[in-house]
Design a protein around this motif. Structure first.
Motif, PDB file in Angstrom:
ATOM      1  N   ALA A  13      -6.443  -3.627  -2.108  1.00 59.02           N
ATOM      2  CA  ALA A  13      -6.183  -2.545  -1.153  1.00 59.02           C
ATOM      3  C   ALA A  13      -6.888  -2.857   0.169  1.00 59.02           C
ATOM      4  O   ALA A  13      -7.948  -3.490   0.185  1.00 59.02           O
ATOM      5  CB  ALA A  13      -6.686  -1.219  -1.713  1.00 59.02           C
ATOM      6  N   ARG A  34     -13.678   3.588   3.257  1.00 56.39           N
ATOM      7  CA  ARG A  34     -13.451   3.098   1.897  1.00 56.39           C
ATOM      8  C   ARG A  34     -13.373   1.576   1.911  1.00 56.39           C
ATOM      9  O   ARG A  34     -12.660   0.981   2.720  1.00 56.39           O
ATOM     10  CB  ARG A  34     -12.143   3.675   1.335  1.00 56.39           C
ATOM     11  CG  ARG A  34     -11.907   3.361  -0.145  1.00 56.39           C
ATOM     12  CD  ARG A  34     -10.500   3.733  -0.575  1.00 56.39           C
ATOM     13  NE  ARG A  34      -9.513   2.894   0.085  1.00 56.39           N
ATOM     14  CZ  ARG A  34      -8.486   3.356   0.766  1.00 56.39           C
ATOM     15  NH1 ARG A  34      -8.298   4.651   0.907  1.00 56.39           N
ATOM     16  NH2 ARG A  34      -7.622   2.519   1.351  1.00 56.39           N
ATOM     17  N   LYS A  66      -8.384   7.276  -7.732  1.00 58.29           N
ATOM     18  CA  LYS A  66      -7.355   6.261  -7.535  1.00 58.29           C
ATOM     19  C   LYS A  66      -7.909   4.974  -6.936  1.00 58.29           C
ATOM     20  O   LYS A  66      -7.183   3.988  -6.785  1.00 58.29           O
ATOM     21  CB  LYS A  66      -6.247   6.811  -6.625  1.00 58.29           C
ATOM     22  CG  LYS A  66      -5.412   7.916  -7.250  1.00 58.29           C
ATOM     23  CD  LYS A  66      -4.325   8.384  -6.286  1.00 58.29           C
ATOM     24  CE  LYS A  66      -3.357   9.362  -6.938  1.00 58.29           C
ATOM     25  NZ  LYS A  66      -4.036  10.569  -7.437  1.00 58.29           N
ATOM     26  N   PHE A  67      -9.187   4.986  -6.601  1.00 56.66           N
ATOM     27  CA  PHE A  67      -9.774   3.825  -5.930  1.00 56.66           C
ATOM     28  C   PHE A  67     -10.849   3.132  -6.775  1.00 56.66           C
ATOM     29  O   PHE A  67     -11.517   2.221  -6.289  1.00 56.66           O
ATOM     30  CB  PHE A  67     -10.392   4.244  -4.592  1.00 56.66           C
ATOM     31  CG  PHE A  67      -9.523   5.183  -3.797  1.00 56.66           C
ATOM     32  CD1 PHE A  67      -8.173   4.901  -3.618  1.00 56.66           C
ATOM     33  CD2 PHE A  67     -10.046   6.337  -3.245  1.00 56.66           C
ATOM     34  CE1 PHE A  67      -7.361   5.761  -2.896  1.00 56.66           C
ATOM     35  CE2 PHE A  67      -9.242   7.206  -2.516  1.00 56.66           C
ATOM     36  CZ  PHE A  67      -7.894   6.921  -2.345  1.00 56.66           C
ATOM     37  N   VAL A 159      -1.731   2.765  -2.949  1.00 58.47           N
ATOM     38  CA  VAL A 159      -3.018   3.403  -2.663  1.00 58.47           C
ATOM     39  C   VAL A 159      -2.897   4.918  -2.767  1.00 58.47           C
ATOM     40  O   VAL A 159      -3.812   5.608  -3.265  1.00 58.47           O
ATOM     41  CB  VAL A 159      -3.531   2.992  -1.263  1.00 58.47           C
ATOM     42  CG1 VAL A 159      -4.727   3.848  -0.857  1.00 58.47           C
ATOM     43  CG2 VAL A 159      -3.916   1.511  -1.249  1.00 58.47           C
TER      44      VAL A 159
END
Length: 247
Positions: A13, A34, A66-67, A159
């Protein structure tokens, strides 16, 4: 079973950051919202037929964040720990180092030692292709192409958790790894420092080509190395040249 050769491709990502400008060189980060993380990876063992994918939505942790790629990195660590050799396109400069960075961030130790085969390095050292990208090498050698995609929109969809984007990403990853293996087999006889696969055989097995393990070889002349001469051989299957016993 012999050598455990792993074909690997990862997708990451983008970093989410703020900047004072969209133009380089002013476009440096003011602060980072992020960091990068691994979205998914695809892999295939050389002794197996199936290409597999591992994506963040495969894990329960994805529902909470989700990360968070910790569980995904755990699977990667296990595979790397098992592999004798890992093959990736631009793997030495990107894939392996990127995975290492996510492993240590997520609290994993160093996997057991393994060798690497970088098809990008082979392409650049032995050839002058118009492009050394995997997609173009596949095209030049008639081995296939990458799956067309929407570029940044696909990564953004993943993402943000879009299920259709994840389906496309899985297909994209599978094709990348399948193409990687086919390109590797076309380039491997040109590799300047290919690992000697004979060293991974059982002692009672017949020694063959160090690049592909085939015993379909032919003695072809003499090779002179410094103070000694050796019998020279060529593999009739992959085309590699190698030396045997002293003359």
């Amino acid at each position: 079973m012999g050598v455990k050769l792993l074909f690997l491709d990862i997708e990451t990502a983008p970093i989410l950051m703020t900047s004072w400008s969209m133009r380089s060189p002013e476009a440096s980060a003011v602060w980072v919202e992020r960091d990068t993380f691994i979205l998914m990876f695809s892999y295939k063992w050389a002794h197996e037929k199936q290409v597999r994918t591992v994506c963040l939505p495969d894990f329960p942790r994805y529902k909470r964040s989700k990360f968070d790629d910790k569980d995904l990195c755990g699977v990667l660590h296990h595979l790397m720990d098992e592999a004798d050799i890992i093959c990736a396109h631009n793997g030495d400069a990107f894939d392996i180092k990127k995975v290492n960075s996510r492993l240590i961030v997520n609290g994993f130790g160093k996997p057991s030692p393994f060798k690497t085969i970088d098809t990008l390095k082979i392409a650049r050292s032995a050839f002058k292709f118009d492009s050394a990208k995997l997609d173009n090498i596949g095209r030049y050698l008639s081995e296939g192409r990458k799956i067309p995609n929407t570029g940044a929109d696909l990564w953004r969809g993943c993402v943000e958790g879009d299920l259709k984007s994840w389906e496309t990403m899985r297909r994209y990853g599978k094709q990348d790894t399948a193409l990687l293996e086919r390109v590797y087999h076309r380039l491997k006889s040109w590799a300047p420092n290919h690992p000697n696969l004979n060293l991974y055989k059982e002692y009672r097995d017949r020694v063959g080509c160090p690049t592909c393990e085939s015993t379909n070889t032919q003695r072809r002349g003499i090779a002179v190395k410094q103070a000694y001469k050796y019998y020279r051989f060529q593999c009739r299957d992959c085309g590699s040249w190698f030396t045997g016993m002293k003359v």
